[in-house]
Structures are given as structure tokens and as C-alpha cells.
Design an enzyme around this catalytic site. Structure first.
Site, PDB file in Angstrom:
ATOM      1  N   GLU A 236     -26.516 -20.390 -20.484  1.00  0.00           N
ATOM      2  CA  GLU A 236     -26.858 -19.968 -21.564  1.00  0.00           C
ATOM      3  C   GLU A 236     -28.597 -20.201 -21.634  1.00  0.00           C
ATOM      4  O   GLU A 236     -29.293 -19.717 -22.152  1.00  0.00           O
ATOM      5  CB  GLU A 236     -26.510 -20.756 -23.031  1.00  0.00           C
ATOM      6  CG  GLU A 236     -25.019 -20.359 -23.362  1.00  0.00           C
ATOM      7  CD  GLU A 236     -24.638 -20.905 -24.755  1.00  0.00           C
ATOM      8  OE1 GLU A 236     -25.005 -20.662 -25.650  1.00  0.00           O
ATOM      9  OE2 GLU A 236     -23.490 -21.742 -24.421  1.00  0.00           O
ATOM     10  N   HIS A 252      -6.845 -29.412  -4.706  1.00  0.00           N
ATOM     11  CA  HIS A 252      -5.569 -28.805  -4.666  1.00  0.00           C
ATOM     12  C   HIS A 252      -5.693 -27.360  -4.541  1.00  0.00           C
ATOM     13  O   HIS A 252      -4.783 -26.554  -4.708  1.00  0.00           O
ATOM     14  CB  HIS A 252      -4.351 -29.381  -5.742  1.00  0.00           C
ATOM     15  CG  HIS A 252      -4.445 -30.654  -5.699  1.00  0.00           C
ATOM     16  ND1 HIS A 252      -3.278 -31.257  -4.593  1.00  0.00           N
ATOM     17  CD2 HIS A 252      -4.793 -31.823  -5.985  1.00  0.00           C
ATOM     18  CE1 HIS A 252      -3.111 -32.677  -4.784  1.00  0.00           C
ATOM     19  NE2 HIS A 252      -4.212 -33.146  -5.590  1.00  0.00           N
ATOM     20  N   LYS A 350     -21.461 -10.806 -30.928  1.00  0.00           N
ATOM     21  CA  LYS A 350     -21.279 -11.325 -32.479  1.00  0.00           C
ATOM     22  C   LYS A 350     -21.606  -9.934 -33.259  1.00  0.00           C
ATOM     23  O   LYS A 350     -20.749  -9.739 -34.332  1.00  0.00           O
ATOM     24  CB  LYS A 350     -22.065 -12.477 -32.675  1.00  0.00           C
ATOM     25  CG  LYS A 350     -21.485 -13.613 -32.029  1.00  0.00           C
ATOM     26  CD  LYS A 350     -22.271 -15.006 -32.622  1.00  0.00           C
ATOM     27  CE  LYS A 350     -21.686 -16.028 -31.654  1.00  0.00           C
ATOM     28  NZ  LYS A 350     -22.144 -17.269 -32.506  1.00  0.00           N
TER      29      LYS A 350
HETATM   30  C1  F6R Z   1     -25.618 -21.243 -29.229  1.00  0.00           C
HETATM   31  C2  F6R Z   1     -24.284 -21.448 -28.306  1.00  0.00           C
HETATM   32  C3  F6R Z   1     -23.058 -20.573 -28.584  1.00  0.00           C
HETATM   33  C4  F6R Z   1     -22.712 -21.050 -30.202  1.00  0.00           C
HETATM   34  C5  F6R Z   1     -21.312 -20.178 -30.478  1.00  0.00           C
HETATM   35  C6  F6R Z   1     -20.735 -20.622 -31.948  1.00  0.00           C
HETATM   36  O1  F6R Z   1     -26.694 -22.063 -28.762  1.00  0.00           O
HETATM   37  O2  F6R Z   1     -24.476 -22.795 -27.726  1.00  0.00           O
HETATM   38  O3  F6R Z   1     -22.158 -21.199 -27.696  1.00  0.00           O
HETATM   39  O4  F6R Z   1     -22.417 -22.494 -30.333  1.00  0.00           O
HETATM   40  O5  F6R Z   1     -21.528 -18.899 -30.281  1.00  0.00           O
HETATM   41  O6  F6R Z   1     -21.400 -20.514 -32.843  1.00  0.00           O
HETATM   42  P1  F6R Z   1     -21.769 -21.610 -33.718  1.00  0.00           P
HETATM   43  O7  F6R Z   1     -21.987 -23.023 -33.238  1.00  0.00           O
HETATM   44  O8  F6R Z   1     -22.821 -21.316 -34.815  1.00  0.00           O
HETATM   45  O9  F6R Z   1     -20.342 -21.645 -34.491  1.00  0.00           O
END
Ligand code: F6R
Length: 358
Positions: A236, A252, A350
Site C-alpha cells: 500500500e 515444508h 470500494k
Molecule cells: C488504508 C488501508 C486499508 C483499509 C481497509 C478497510 O490505509 O490500510 O487496508 O484499512 O480498506 O478500511 P477501514 O480501515 O476504513 O475499515
């Protein structure tokens, strides 16, 4: 780094992720304090604890599980999906964690839990999770918002530590947390932009990893999920492919992948994370495997956790390598000329799913 280097750095790291992760350990105390009321509702029942969350919001649960470890009286399960396992009932200590409060998988687990008569604890900076927890009258731990979730690990992990301690699964108190934060803060300051280059292991590591694929390994135990955290941070923040695995299992199967063609192997960089309390036979396996793999890839490094030995030092040792991976991933991003903060592909997915009717 001179002024010119620092200016170039900030030009790439526009949202100052480096400063956030270097100051990160301090968040843990705030997170620990934020959960005081919710923890006060728990009794030390020592039954299984289930934590729902995705990505950066799942990371604190994974760390809690490792800290509790094999000596814990009951397991800590992390659920990174839409469905709650059927064993989660009205009496299970269930915690739903979403930094934004708007992650659909976590919201669905929250709704499922209510339908089962469970009263999950919510940890969030706001969003729908906060609204729905208020509406349902379930315990709510509110943490400061405005950061990328992965850079808010202390805010996310601190409340879980407090809940896990109140439930009798980890032996941690105010003093343990303060000591660990103090040490992690000192370690993080060695990796700051202004710090002396000779002691800045995070920057040195990032330079070694440039143009390589990190394969991050640990000996399970206390550091079982740390390679995965490092991998996610390289994905990320650095926008780099990375892989994670743990001993003894990798000996393994994955070890055979090191017989890939030379062209593939020359992209691999082995990062081995060690803790003094790793099982003695695992230590032996790690030494032997390191000697075998080191000449095969583009390079290799061994990194040891820092902190007092024994159970009392576990949190300190865990945080020492958490901080190193977080900071190294930001330096690697800048080496690549990439801003560590935006995560376009994650957001795109998303947004796409968010527009669909369910
Ligand atoms: C962004 C990140 C992502 C979010 C994930 C869930 O920095 O690390 O992995 O954590 O998309 O979103 P939240 O944390 O807002 O529930």
C-alpha cells in the site's frame, strides 16, 4: 538528509506519511485510554475473542493474537470477511473495527452479530459503524480520524489491547504500554528524516529493497503476523509487490520456490525477522534456511526485535519491528518516486461496489 533531500522527500511524500509513522507509537497510549469505558464493561472471562476488520483495521487484531500467543487461556480470532463463523454467539466477545466506519464487510459482521443477540464493541473514527453502534446502544470506542487506516495502527491496536487485557487474554497494563511506547518512540526517532544515516536502518533497508520483491519471513510466535503487516505496508505505501510467510511451515513448501529460474530469483530479497523467544528448533531452521537462501536471491537481511527478554518484554519487542517495517515502506515509496498515501486501486474497488445495489 540535507535540506535539498528533505524538500525532494516532502515533494513526493505530500501528506507527510513519514512524520505520521515516526510519531505513530504515541497513538497507542491514546488508543489504550480511549477504550477505558468499554473495557470497564468486561469481566476477565478468558473466553475466545473475535475481531472483525479488513486491511489496516484488521492489523491490530492480528497483532493482539500474536501477543496473546500460545500461552493465552483462549484464542483471539480475526475475521476478515462478510460472514461470522457459527461459533460466534451472544456471549462471544466480538469487536468490530473499521477506521472509516464504512467498510461493508465489517458492517455486515456487525449486523449479523446484532441478529445473534451479540452486543459487539465497535472501534472506529466515525462513519456508519459509529452511527449504528449508537443506534443499537452497543459499546463504542471512538478514535481520532483523518489518517489512512494503516497509519493509525496505534489508535486501532491500543483499544484492542485494552479489551484483550480486560478480558484476561493478554497480560498488559498502563505501565507495560507506557514502556513499550517509550521504546518504540526512541526507535522510531532513529528512522526520522533528520536522523543520522548510519543508524537509520529503515532507510538503509529501503535502499536495498529498491527494484526487488521483498519476501518477509518470521519464526511464527510473537512475530507470526508481522511479515504480513510488512507485506501490506510494502503493497500500500511503497506500491510494491511483496510476500510474507512464517517458519516452520515455509520450510515444508515455499522454500522450494527458491529453485525458480535465475531471472525470477534475482528479483527476490529475503528479509528475516527474528525474536529471541522464537522456538529453539525454529531458530535452528531459520539459521539453516538463511544460509541456504542468501546466495540465491538479490540479497538478504536478518533483523532482530529489540526489547527485554521474556513475556514482560513481548509488547516492546513486537512494536520495535512493527515500526521498522512501517517506516521502511514509506522510504521505499519515496525511493520509487511514489506518494505513500494514495491507494487508488483499493478506492476504485470500494467505489465500484459502493454504487451497486445489494
Ligand atoms: C488504508 C488501508 C486499508 C483499509 C481497509 C478497510 O490505509 O490500510 O487496508 O484499512 O480498506 O478500511 P477501514 O480501515 O476504513 O475499515
Amino acid at each position: 538528509m540535507g535540506t535539498e533531500g528533505a524538500d525532494r522527500f516532502h515533494h513526493i511524500d505530500r501528506s507527510r506519511m513519514l512524520e505520521t509513522v515516526v510519531a505513530g507509537p504515541g497513538q497507542l497510549i491514546e488508543g489504550w485510554r480511549a477504550a477505558a469505558d468499554a473495557a470497564g464493561l468486561l469481566s476477565s472471562r478468558r473466553t475466545p475473542m473475535a475481531i472483525c476488520g479488513m486491511g489496516g483495521s484488521a492489523a491490530g487484531g492480528l497483532l493482539l493474537g500474536d501477543l496473546a500467543g500460545a500461552g493465552a487461556p483462549a484464542p483471539v480470532h480475526v475475521i476478515r470477511n462478510y460472514l461470522l463463523p457459527s461459533w460466534v454467539g451472544e456471549d462471544t466477545l466480538l469487536v468490530c473495527v473499521s477506521y472509516s466506519g464504512d467498510t461493508e464487510e465489517t458492517l455486515e459482521c456487525f449486523h449479523n452479530a446484532l441478529l445473534r443477540g451479540n452486543r459487539p464493541v465497535a472501534i472506529t473514527s466515525g462513519g456508519r459503524l459509529a452511527e449504528e453502534a449508537r443506534r443499537a446502544g452497543t459499546p463504542l470506542v471512538t478514535i481520532p480520524g483523518g489518517l489512512p487506516p494503516r497509519a493509525a495502527i496505534g489508535y486501532l491496536f491500543g483499544p484492542l489491547l485494552r479489551l484483550g487485557a480486560a478480558h484476561g487474554l493478554v497480560d498488559v497494563d498502563d505501565e507495560t504500554v507506557a514502556r513499550a511506547v517509550h521504546r518504540a518512540g526512541k526507535i522510531a526517532s532513529r528512522y526520522a528524516l533528520e536522523a543520522d544515516l548510519a543508524g537509520n536502518v529503515a532507510l538503509q533497508l529501503a535502499k536495498k529493497l529498491y527494484g526487488r520483491i521483498p519476501l518477509v519471513y518470521s519464526g511464527g510466535g510473537l512475530l507470526a503476523n508481522l511479515p504480513y503487516r510488512w507485506k501490506c505496508q510494502f503493497n500500500e505505501n511503497s506500491k510494491s509487490m511483496a510476500f510474507a510467510n512464517v517458519f516452520p511451515e515455509l520450510g515444508h513448501n515455499e522454500v522450494m520456490g527458491w529453485e525458480s529460474t535465475e531471472r525470477m530469483r534475482e528479483g527476490f530479497f529475503l528479509v528475516m525477522l527474528r525474536d529471541a523467544a522464537d522456538h529453539p528448533r525454529v531458530q535452528r531452521r531459520m539459521d539453516a534456511t538463511y544460509a541456504m537462501l542468501e546466495p540465491l536471491g538479490a540479497g538478504a537481511t536478518l533483523l532482530d526485535s529489540e526489547g527485554p527478554p521474556g513475556r514482560a518484554g513481548r509488547l516492546e519487542r513486537l512494536l520495535s519491528l512493527l515500526v521498522l517495517g512501517d517506516v521502511a515502506s514509506v522510504y521505499l515509496a519515496v525511493e520509487y518516486g511514489k506518494d505513500p498515501t494514495p491507494i487508488d486501486k483499493i478506492q476504485e474497488i470500494k467505489d465500484l461496489l459502493g454504487t451497486e445495489d445489494r
